[in-house]
Design a protein around this motif. Structure first.
Motif, mmCIF file in Angstrom:
data_model
loop_
_atom_site.group_PDB
_atom_site.id
_atom_site.type_symbol
_atom_site.label_atom_id
_atom_site.label_comp_id
_atom_site.label_asym_id
_atom_site.label_seq_id
_atom_site.Cartn_x
_atom_site.Cartn_y
_atom_site.Cartn_z
ATOM 1 N N ALA A 1 1.178 8.908 -6.728
ATOM 2 C CA ALA A 1 1.710 10.324 -6.663
ATOM 3 C C ALA A 1 2.594 10.672 -7.794
ATOM 4 O O ALA A 1 2.598 11.696 -8.411
ATOM 5 C CB ALA A 1 2.399 10.816 -5.380
ATOM 6 N N ALA A 2 3.818 9.710 -8.109
ATOM 7 C CA ALA A 2 4.317 9.996 -9.263
ATOM 8 C C ALA A 2 3.660 9.841 -10.571
ATOM 9 O O ALA A 2 3.994 11.020 -11.301
ATOM 10 C CB ALA A 2 5.436 8.850 -9.221
ATOM 11 N N LEU A 3 2.623 9.108 -10.619
ATOM 12 C CA LEU A 3 1.702 9.108 -11.955
ATOM 13 C C LEU A 3 1.211 10.305 -12.022
ATOM 14 O O LEU A 3 0.778 10.756 -13.078
ATOM 15 C CB LEU A 3 1.133 7.879 -11.720
ATOM 16 C CG LEU A 3 1.426 6.522 -12.267
ATOM 17 C CD1 LEU A 3 0.156 5.523 -11.856
ATOM 18 C CD2 LEU A 3 1.927 6.446 -13.439
ATOM 19 N N GLU A 4 0.680 11.246 -11.153
ATOM 20 C CA GLU A 4 -0.100 12.122 -10.951
ATOM 21 C C GLU A 4 0.924 13.286 -11.570
ATOM 22 O O GLU A 4 0.484 14.008 -12.355
ATOM 23 C CB GLU A 4 -0.509 12.681 -9.588
ATOM 24 C CG GLU A 4 -1.302 13.904 -9.543
ATOM 25 C CD GLU A 4 -2.576 13.794 -10.389
ATOM 26 O OE1 GLU A 4 -2.807 14.932 -11.004
ATOM 27 O OE2 GLU A 4 -3.292 12.801 -10.503
ATOM 28 N N HIS B 1 0.715 -1.165 0.100
ATOM 29 C CA HIS B 1 0.152 0.013 0.095
ATOM 30 C C HIS B 1 0.873 1.052 0.047
ATOM 31 O O HIS B 1 0.528 2.259 -0.783
ATOM 32 C CB HIS B 1 -0.916 0.061 1.006
ATOM 33 C CG HIS B 1 -0.260 0.252 2.460
ATOM 34 N ND1 HIS B 1 0.078 -0.601 3.215
ATOM 35 C CD2 HIS B 1 -0.079 1.254 3.204
ATOM 36 C CE1 HIS B 1 0.810 -0.337 4.300
ATOM 37 N NE2 HIS B 1 0.480 0.984 4.373
ATOM 38 N N ARG B 2 2.115 1.444 0.723
ATOM 39 C CA ARG B 2 3.037 2.334 0.638
ATOM 40 C C ARG B 2 3.607 2.543 -0.677
ATOM 41 O O ARG B 2 3.805 3.890 -1.139
ATOM 42 C CB ARG B 2 3.835 2.047 1.751
ATOM 43 C CG ARG B 2 4.906 3.329 1.735
ATOM 44 C CD ARG B 2 6.063 2.983 2.975
ATOM 45 N NE ARG B 2 5.533 2.778 4.147
ATOM 46 C CZ ARG B 2 6.161 2.219 5.155
ATOM 47 N NH1 ARG B 2 7.616 1.789 4.924
ATOM 48 N NH2 ARG B 2 5.721 1.864 6.256
ATOM 49 N N VAL B 3 3.953 1.335 -1.355
ATOM 50 C CA VAL B 3 4.516 1.410 -2.713
ATOM 51 C C VAL B 3 3.354 2.067 -3.590
ATOM 52 O O VAL B 3 3.685 2.800 -4.614
ATOM 53 C CB VAL B 3 4.994 0.311 -3.265
ATOM 54 C CG1 VAL B 3 5.505 0.322 -4.676
ATOM 55 C CG2 VAL B 3 6.117 -0.391 -2.314
ATOM 56 N N ALA B 4 2.102 1.555 -3.278
ATOM 57 C CA ALA B 4 1.062 1.895 -4.346
ATOM 58 C C ALA B 4 0.844 3.661 -4.265
ATOM 59 O O ALA B 4 0.608 4.292 -5.073
ATOM 60 C CB ALA B 4 -0.232 1.412 -3.869
ATOM 61 N N ALA B 5 0.872 4.223 -2.871
ATOM 62 C CA ALA B 5 0.592 5.487 -2.520
ATOM 63 C C ALA B 5 1.799 6.459 -3.379
ATOM 64 O O ALA B 5 1.610 7.428 -3.863
ATOM 65 C CB ALA B 5 0.681 5.634 -1.177
ATOM 66 N N THR B 6 2.880 5.969 -3.148
ATOM 67 C CA THR B 6 4.151 6.476 -3.783
ATOM 68 C C THR B 6 3.965 6.759 -5.334
ATOM 69 O O THR B 6 4.412 7.811 -5.984
ATOM 70 C CB THR B 6 5.641 5.831 -3.445
ATOM 71 O OG1 THR B 6 5.679 5.853 -1.914
ATOM 72 C CG2 THR B 6 6.725 6.701 -3.851
#
Length: 296
Positions: A88-91, A80-85
């Motif tokens: 944000a990068a994709l945004e 979940h932490r990797v997904a959140a990071t």
């Protein structure tokens, strides 16, 4: 297949939708469970390897590098932490792509030169602080000091949303280009200084000249009355009398009719998400022509 079945490297690649080279690459780097060997010495993989390589493929397609993939597989990093990071990068990447699309669309519509394209690109890439400084410099150049102009400055300030649309971004770029034009700044400065001079001379605060003209001219425009027609003379006389009573030279209407001012206000509304303002151009043009035609 059940968990006891095994796959050749070719079968595993085919079921996972990757190449044999990719399977060998992931296996050699320890990302897959160790392969068994057939009597002939060929690699054989259990079903767990298929599940693992499908997960690796998903993570790679989401943009994770191999080091992060290994940490997720080894449970060193919570997913979940990797997904959140990475979300944000994709945004950031999405905003960058939106920026490029807006610039290319604007350049195509305007048949921009290389120099104009460079300017547009520079303006679109400004940070929030740099955008604010650009507008503050513009407002300081066109508005005299004084508390009476603070509200005007606020009403002329664009606020580009962080999650802006392509249309808003393109409007911001064009507005910033306008704000840097020295002759446009000079026109606005002249209008503001004359207003400040009237107030310093003790004139009673009145609506700005454009508002006064719009109020008087709208009915004539709606009726289709030509500004040169005899019937327009009373309207021209009323407009001239009101402007002079407020200490406004009717010649100021020509400057207020500058199409760049109307364009700035249109772009400002787009950037800030405001309703589109009324275009004062037709009324100002009508009044200017009527004043000239009837010697008012």
């Amino acid at each position: 297949m059940n968990g006891d079945a095994s796959y050749s490297i070719g079968d595993l690649a085919r079921h996972a939708g990757v190449t044999v080279k990719a399977v060998r690459f992931y296996s050699d780097r320890g990302l897959l469970p160790p392969a068994e060997r057939s009597p002939a010495g060929h690699r054989r993989y259990r079903h767990e390897a298929l599940a693992r390589i499908e997960l690796i493929r998903t993570l790679r397609e989401l943009g994770l590098d191999l080091r992060t993939v290994r940490q997720v597989l080894d449970r060193e990093l919570p997913l979940h932490r990797v997904a959140a990071t990475h979300a944000a990068a994709l945004e950031v990447q999405i905003r960058t792509l939106r920026l490029r699309q807006a610039l290319l669309t604007a350049a195509a519509e305007r048949t921009a030169t290389l120099e104009e394209m460079e300017t547009m690109h520079r303006l679109a890439r400004l940070s929030e602080r740099e955008r604010r400084e650009l507008i503050e410099d513009f407002l300081a150049a066109v508005l005299p000091d004084g508390p009476q102009f603070r509200g005007v400055a606020t009403s002329l300030t664009p606020e580009l949303p962080e999650q802006c649309t392509e249309v808003q971004l393109r409007a911001w770029v064009e507005l910033a280009e306008l704000a840097q034009q020295p002759d446009f700044r000079a026109v606005l400065r002249g209008l503001a200084e004359r207003q400040a001079a009237r107030q310093a001379a003790g004139a009673v605060p009145v609506p700005d000249p454009v508002a006064r003209v719009l109020r008087r001219v709208r009915p004539a425009l709606a009726a289709g009355l030509a500004p040169e027609a005899p019937g327009a003379a009373p309207v021209a006389a009323t407009v001239a009398a009101e402007l002079r009573a407020a200490g406004v030279d009717p010649a100021e209407l020509a400057q207020a009719h500058d199409p760049r001012l109307a364009r700035y206000l249109d772009l400002l509304a787009v950037v800030n998400g405001w309703p589109a303002p009324e275009d004062p151009g037709p009324a100002l043009a009508w009044a200017t022509t009527a004043l000239r035609a009837h010697g008012a």
